[in-house]
Structures are given as C-alpha cells and as structure tokens.
Design a protein around this motif. Structure first.
Motif, PDB file in Angstrom:
ATOM      1  N   TRP A 191      45.334  50.485  43.302  1.00 37.90           N
ATOM      2  CA  TRP A 191      44.549  50.415  42.066  1.00 37.90           C
ATOM      3  C   TRP A 191      45.387  50.688  40.820  1.00 37.90           C
ATOM      4  CZ3 TRP A 191      44.270  54.459  38.702  1.00 37.90           C
ATOM      5  CH2 TRP A 191      44.626  55.731  39.178  1.00 37.90           C
ATOM      6  N   ARG A 357      39.171  49.717  37.834  1.00 41.12           N
ATOM      7  CA  ARG A 357      38.228  49.315  38.875  1.00 41.12           C
ATOM      8  C   ARG A 357      37.899  50.482  39.795  1.00 41.12           C
ATOM      9  NH1 ARG A 357      37.765  43.737  38.918  1.00 41.12           N
ATOM     10  NH2 ARG A 357      39.471  42.591  37.920  1.00 41.12           N
ATOM     11  N   ASN A 373      32.780  42.599  43.302  1.00 35.73           N
ATOM     12  CA  ASN A 373      33.729  43.344  42.489  1.00 35.73           C
ATOM     13  C   ASN A 373      32.994  44.226  41.490  1.00 35.73           C
ATOM     14  OD1 ASN A 373      36.077  44.200  41.220  1.00 35.73           O
ATOM     15  ND2 ASN A 373      36.119  42.443  39.842  1.00 35.73           N
ATOM     16  N   GLU A 374      31.973  43.676  40.814  1.00 36.12           N
ATOM     17  CA  GLU A 374      31.214  44.458  39.844  1.00 36.12           C
ATOM     18  C   GLU A 374      30.465  45.590  40.530  1.00 36.12           C
ATOM     19  OE1 GLU A 374      28.724  41.738  37.829  1.00 36.12           O
ATOM     20  OE2 GLU A 374      30.351  40.775  36.696  1.00 36.12           O
ATOM     21  N   GLN A 377      32.886  48.317  41.295  1.00 33.51           N
ATOM     22  CA  GLN A 377      33.271  49.040  40.094  1.00 33.51           C
ATOM     23  C   GLN A 377      32.250  50.117  39.756  1.00 33.51           C
ATOM     24  OE1 GLN A 377      34.587  45.383  37.542  1.00 33.51           O
ATOM     25  NE2 GLN A 377      35.232  47.239  36.506  1.00 33.51           N
TER      26      GLN A 377
END
Length: 389
Positions: A191, A357, A373-374, A377
């Motif tokens: 990350w 993220r 992905n959202e 997050q």
C-alpha cells in the motif's frame, strides 16, 4: 727408388717423438671435449631440477657455494632468489646460476556488483515475481521464519520485522557490498509503494542508482503520508513521560533510541515518510564500522519489546542512522524527480501518483473492479497521521 729427402730409418728417435706428440695431443683434445660435454649436461640437469621444483633460471651470477640455508630455501620454494654453483670435475667453480621461485598467478578479486535487492520474506511468501520481472538485479531473499536447513538465507531470530533482515544482510555482506543495495518488503504489491499500482516492480525498475550513490541514503517513499512532517517527539516524551496508550511506540522510542545511538542527541522531532524501504550506497554503509551494526542487531535480539514496537523504532531511525536529519521530509516534486526520474510533475500528477487506499490493498489487487475497490477503501479507511500502533 730415389727419395726427395734422404731416407731415414722408421726406428729413428725423431720419428718416435713425433708420433708420441701427435698421440698425446689427440688424447688431450678428447679429454677436453669430454669435460665440456659433462659440464653442459650438469648445467642442464640443475636447470631441469630447479624447474621441476617450481623455480626458473633467471641468469648467471658470480661464483659461490650453496649453503644449507639456501638449499632448504630452494627446496621449500622460498620467495628470495639464491645462487647455485656448478663445479667442474676438479672441484673448481666455473659459474653459478641464480634461480627464483615461479610466481603462481593469484585470482583477482571479483568486482562488486552494481546493485542488489534485499527482500524480507517468510517461508510462505511467493517470491517468483522477482526473477520474472527484474532479473537484472542480484536478489537476496531472506526467509525470516526459516531455519538454516529450510532456506539459503535466514536470520538469527525472527524479531523486529524487516529490521532483522536488513541488519543481517549488512553484517554478512559488509566486506562484499554492491554499489547500491535496495532494501524492501517481500510482497510485490504494498500500500505504501509510490506508484498508481503500488507495485514494487515499478519502484525497482525506475529507481535511479546514480542518485543513490550520490545521496548515500534514499527513502523509496516520497509521499508524506504517513510520517511527515512530524511523526514522533522523542525529546518531549523523554522529558514529560506522558501516558499515551494509543502510541506505545512513541512512548518507547526515546529510551530505545538513546540505547541504540548514544552518540546522537535526542531529536525534538522525527519525521520521515514511512515505511522502512530504502536504498543505500556501499560508502554510506561503510561510514559506520561493522561492530555498530552487530551491536544494534544484538539489541534487537535481546529486547523484550514486541516486534511491532522494535520494528517501528527502526522505521523512524534508519534515516538518522545513515546521516540524515531527524526531520527528513523532502519536497515531493524534487523527490520523485531525483529518486525515480519523474520530473516536471504537476500537483495533479502527484495526486494521481499515490492515493490512500488503507493499510491493506483490496483483495486480488490489481485485478479488482472499481466497486470492490471503493468498498475496500471504506472498510480500511484510517487516520493518515498519528495512527495507533
């Protein structure tokens, strides 16, 4: 028959003396020839013997006698040249030869490698991505949880997270370091890797070794999140001894730092981009004697503190150990240009270069949909400064 000269009897004294004279000269000539042949063979035998013993004839020298010490030196292949006298059959020296040991060519030391990777991994880590993508780097993969029988490279004890691996490499390779050594975590996608894919391969390929040789120490992270502009206040924590259960490493840092680096003044502020990934030149490592690194690693081996704390102590000490100021937060534009060659970046470019993220990338990264992905997050969202340990 009429003779030109008066006839003389064959038994005359003059005739006999002449015959004996001719015979004597003939015998003398044969003896001299034989002696010369003997001397030549003797010289050849000595030269041949000397060559077989690892010596070579280098020329004639003044006459002399071989002493017992010289003979012993010759037999042992001594480095100093000595004289050997070759006598005639009468015992008189006619010449001497000087012999010297034949030099055995020694293998010249291999030049240091230009660049090497040092990767902190575990037995379960899949490290195939390294050889598949960056074969031009010589790779050292340390399996921190492995025994010597299980892995080619390992560590004395699995303590302090990646710090134990990095210190062990420096100690083991202190006398054979490459021009540039790059210290990384074992996972390909991290990350905190400073590129849109969070891909270690991109960071390794684009790193500028010439800049590392110039700077000595280069943090692989240019983005200030997390660690800049200020992450720790060791001097204040040492003076006030605050009760701060949410930041145990901040509480433990001052005493640990004072023990590790007694020659360095306790800093008021420590700030540096996280997360213990950096490059070093050989010259920068050699600014400290190997005993320093051995002592620091011994502290790590003996410390009763948890790896989450000792690892964090080193995370915010590497740059200080290698001569940078305690608050070492570079301008991101300049950092990306020097470290990776990404020059003339706009603020929009910087924003797109790295996005927060969370501390864990979405499962299956980079092959994920935007929706997943959202969602990831939101689940992993955390404060980006002063994070709890």
């Amino acid at each position: 028959m009429t003779w030109l000269f008066p006839h003389q009897s064959d038994t005359s004294p003059s005739r006999s003396r002449l015959s004996f004279l001719i015979l004597g000269l003939t015998v003398l000539f044969l003896l001299i020839s034989y002696q010369l042949v003997l001397n030549r063979e003797l010289l050849g035998s000595v030269a041949e013997w000397a060559t077989e013993k690892g010596f070579q004839t280098v020329g004639l020298d003044t006459p002399g006698n071989v002493t017992e010490d010289e003979a012993a030196s010759l037999a042992a292949g001594a480095s100093d040249s000595i004289n050997i006298t070759v006598p005639t059959s009468s015992g008189n020296p006619i010449s001497s030869i000087t012999v010297a040991p034949t030099e055995t060519p020694s293998a010249s030391p291999l030049p240091p490698r230009e660049k090497e990777l040092v990767l902190a991994a575990m037995l379960s880590s899949d490290m195939s991505w390294v050889d598949e993508n960056i074969p031009e780097w010589y790779t050292n993969i340390y399996r921190a949880d492995a025994s010597p029988e299980q892995a080619e490279l390992t560590v004395p004890a699995n303590r302090g997270n990646e710090a134990m691996v990095f210190l062990t490499y420096i100690i083991d390779r202190y006398d054979s370091l490459p021009d540039v050594a790059l210290f990384l975590h074992g996972g390909r996608y991290q990350w905190h890797n400073d590129n849109p894919l969070y891909d270690s391969v991109i960071s390794i390929r684009d790193l500028q070794p010439a800049f590392v040789r110039e700077a000595g120490y280069v943090n692989l992270r240019c983005t200030w999140t997390i660690g800049c502009p200020a992450e720790l206040e060791p001097a204040r924590y040492m003076r006030e001894r605050p009760d701060d259960p949410d930041h145990i490493s901040a509480v433990m840092f001052p005493d640990s730092f004072a023990t590790l680096f007694p020659d360095i003044e306790m800093p008021e502020v420590v700030g540096v981009p996280c997360c213990s990934q950096f490059a070093l030149s050989r010259e920068k490592i050699h600014e400290r004697p190997v005993e320093d690194y051995i002592g620091v690693r011994q502290w790590l081996l003996d410390s009763p503190l948890d790896a989450s704390i000792t690892g964090r102590v080193f995370e915010y000490s590497w740059h200080i150990m290698f001569g940078k100021p305690s608050q070492f937060c570079l301008d991101p534009h300049e950092c990306f240009c020097n470290t990776y060659g990404y020059c003339n970046m706009t603020d929009e470019d910087l924003e797109a270069q790295w996005k927060w993220r969370g501390l864990v990338l979405p499962e299956g990264w980079p092959n994920v949909t935007e929706e997943s992905n959202e969602s990831s997050q939101k689940r992993s969202l955390a404060p980006m400064k002063g994070m709890p340990d």
